[in-house]
Scaffold this motif. Structure first.
Motif, PDB file in Angstrom:
ATOM      1  N   ASP A 121       0.854  -1.186   0.000  1.00 19.68           N
ATOM      2  CA  ASP A 121       0.000   0.000   0.000  1.00 19.68           C
ATOM      3  C   ASP A 121       0.891   1.239   0.000  1.00 19.68           C
ATOM      4  O   ASP A 121       1.635   1.485   0.956  1.00 19.68           O
ATOM      5  CB  ASP A 121      -0.902  -0.018   1.228  1.00 19.68           C
ATOM      6  CG  ASP A 121      -1.892   1.127   1.245  1.00 19.68           C
ATOM      7  OD1 ASP A 121      -2.099   1.756   0.188  1.00 19.68           O
ATOM      8  OD2 ASP A 121      -2.464   1.382   2.325  1.00 19.68           O
ATOM      9  N   VAL A 122       0.824   2.007  -1.067  1.00 23.53           N
ATOM     10  CA  VAL A 122       1.720   3.149  -1.235  1.00 23.53           C
ATOM     11  C   VAL A 122       1.442   4.231  -0.197  1.00 23.53           C
ATOM     12  O   VAL A 122       2.369   4.835   0.341  1.00 23.53           O
ATOM     13  CB  VAL A 122       1.588   3.714  -2.670  1.00 23.53           C
ATOM     14  CG1 VAL A 122       2.435   4.959  -2.840  1.00 23.53           C
ATOM     15  CG2 VAL A 122       1.973   2.666  -3.683  1.00 23.53           C
ATOM     16  N   LYS A 123       0.188   4.460   0.123  1.00 22.94           N
ATOM     17  CA  LYS A 123      -0.141   5.497   1.104  1.00 22.94           C
ATOM     18  C   LYS A 123       0.437   5.140   2.477  1.00 22.94           C
ATOM     19  O   LYS A 123       0.991   5.996   3.163  1.00 22.94           O
ATOM     20  CB  LYS A 123      -1.650   5.686   1.193  1.00 22.94           C
ATOM     21  CG  LYS A 123      -2.047   6.809   2.099  1.00 22.94           C
ATOM     22  CD  LYS A 123      -3.536   7.066   2.080  1.00 22.94           C
ATOM     23  CE  LYS A 123      -3.863   8.233   2.990  1.00 22.94           C
ATOM     24  NZ  LYS A 123      -5.268   8.539   3.023  1.00 22.94           N
ATOM     25  N   LYS A 124       0.337   3.881   2.856  1.00 24.59           N
ATOM     26  CA  LYS A 124       0.872   3.440   4.145  1.00 24.59           C
ATOM     27  C   LYS A 124       2.389   3.609   4.172  1.00 24.59           C
ATOM     28  O   LYS A 124       2.961   4.088   5.160  1.00 24.59           O
ATOM     29  CB  LYS A 124       0.494   1.984   4.385  1.00 24.59           C
ATOM     30  CG  LYS A 124       0.999   1.422   5.675  1.00 24.59           C
ATOM     31  CD  LYS A 124       0.625  -0.037   5.813  1.00 24.59           C
ATOM     32  CE  LYS A 124       1.347  -0.667   6.968  1.00 24.59           C
ATOM     33  NZ  LYS A 124       1.200  -2.123   6.979  1.00 24.59           N
ATOM     34  N   GLU A 125       3.058   3.232   3.083  1.00 24.36           N
ATOM     35  CA  GLU A 125       4.513   3.361   3.009  1.00 24.36           C
ATOM     36  C   GLU A 125       4.939   4.827   3.047  1.00 24.36           C
ATOM     37  O   GLU A 125       5.926   5.179   3.686  1.00 24.36           O
ATOM     38  CB  GLU A 125       5.043   2.701   1.735  1.00 24.36           C
ATOM     39  CG  GLU A 125       4.803   1.201   1.671  1.00 24.36           C
ATOM     40  CD  GLU A 125       5.575   0.423   2.712  1.00 24.36           C
ATOM     41  OE1 GLU A 125       6.690   0.835   3.063  1.00 24.36           O
ATOM     42  OE2 GLU A 125       5.052  -0.609   3.175  1.00 24.36           O
ATOM     43  N   ALA A 126       4.199   5.692   2.377  1.00 19.41           N
ATOM     44  CA  ALA A 126       4.518   7.119   2.364  1.00 19.41           C
ATOM     45  C   ALA A 126       4.329   7.730   3.751  1.00 19.41           C
ATOM     46  O   ALA A 126       5.144   8.556   4.189  1.00 19.41           O
ATOM     47  CB  ALA A 126       3.660   7.840   1.338  1.00 19.41           C
ATOM     48  N   ASP A 127       3.269   7.337   4.442  1.00 26.01           N
ATOM     49  CA  ASP A 127       3.036   7.852   5.796  1.00 26.01           C
ATOM     50  C   ASP A 127       4.147   7.414   6.748  1.00 26.01           C
ATOM     51  O   ASP A 127       4.610   8.196   7.582  1.00 26.01           O
ATOM     52  CB  ASP A 127       1.683   7.369   6.325  1.00 26.01           C
ATOM     53  CG  ASP A 127       0.513   8.067   5.654  1.00 26.01           C
ATOM     54  OD1 ASP A 127       0.714   9.139   5.034  1.00 26.01           O
ATOM     55  OD2 ASP A 127      -0.623   7.526   5.737  1.00 26.01           O
ATOM     56  N   THR A 128       4.594   6.168   6.617  1.00 25.18           N
ATOM     57  CA  THR A 128       5.682   5.658   7.451  1.00 25.18           C
ATOM     58  C   THR A 128       6.974   6.431   7.184  1.00 25.18           C
ATOM     59  O   THR A 128       7.684   6.816   8.118  1.00 25.18           O
ATOM     60  CB  THR A 128       5.895   4.157   7.191  1.00 25.18           C
ATOM     61  OG1 THR A 128       4.674   3.462   7.440  1.00 25.18           O
ATOM     62  CG2 THR A 128       6.989   3.592   8.083  1.00 25.18           C
TER      63      THR A 128
END
Length: 80
Positions: free
Chosen positions: A57-64
Motif C-alpha cells: 500500500d503506497v499510502k501506508k509506506e509514504a506515511d511511514t
C-alpha cells in the motif's frame, strides 16, 4: 480536376478545404490515441500487477516514511 499541388480548377488561388479537414480530423484522432497510449498501458499494467502480486500500500509506506523523516528532523534539529 486537381493539379499536382492539390489546387482545384474552381479555386486556383486556394487549396480545397475538404481534403485538409479530413486529414486534420484523422491527425487529431491519432494524436489523442498517441497521447493516451502511455496512460492506458500504465493503467492496464497497474491493474494486472495489483491483481496478480502482493503490491504494498503506497499510502501506508509514504506515511511511514514521512513519520520517520519527521523523527530524524526533530532529533537533529538545532536548538534555538
Amino acid at each position: 480536376m486537381r493539379d499536382p499541388k492539390g489546387i482545384c480548377d474552381s479555386c486556383k488561388s486556394d487549396p480545397c478545404k475538404t481534403r485538409y479537414l479530413t486529414a486534420s480530423t484523422q491527425a487529431t484522432a491519432m494524436g489523442i490515441i498517441r497521447s493516451c497510449f502511455s496512460f492506458i498501458a500504465g493503467t492496464v499494467f497497474g491493474v494486472y500487477m495489483a491483481q496478480s502480486y502482493q503490491v504494498p500500500d503506497v499510502k501506508k509506506e509514504a506515511d511511514t516514511a514521512l513519520l520517520q523523516a519527521k523523527q530524524v528532523e526533530e532529533k537533529y534539529r538545532k536548538s534555538k
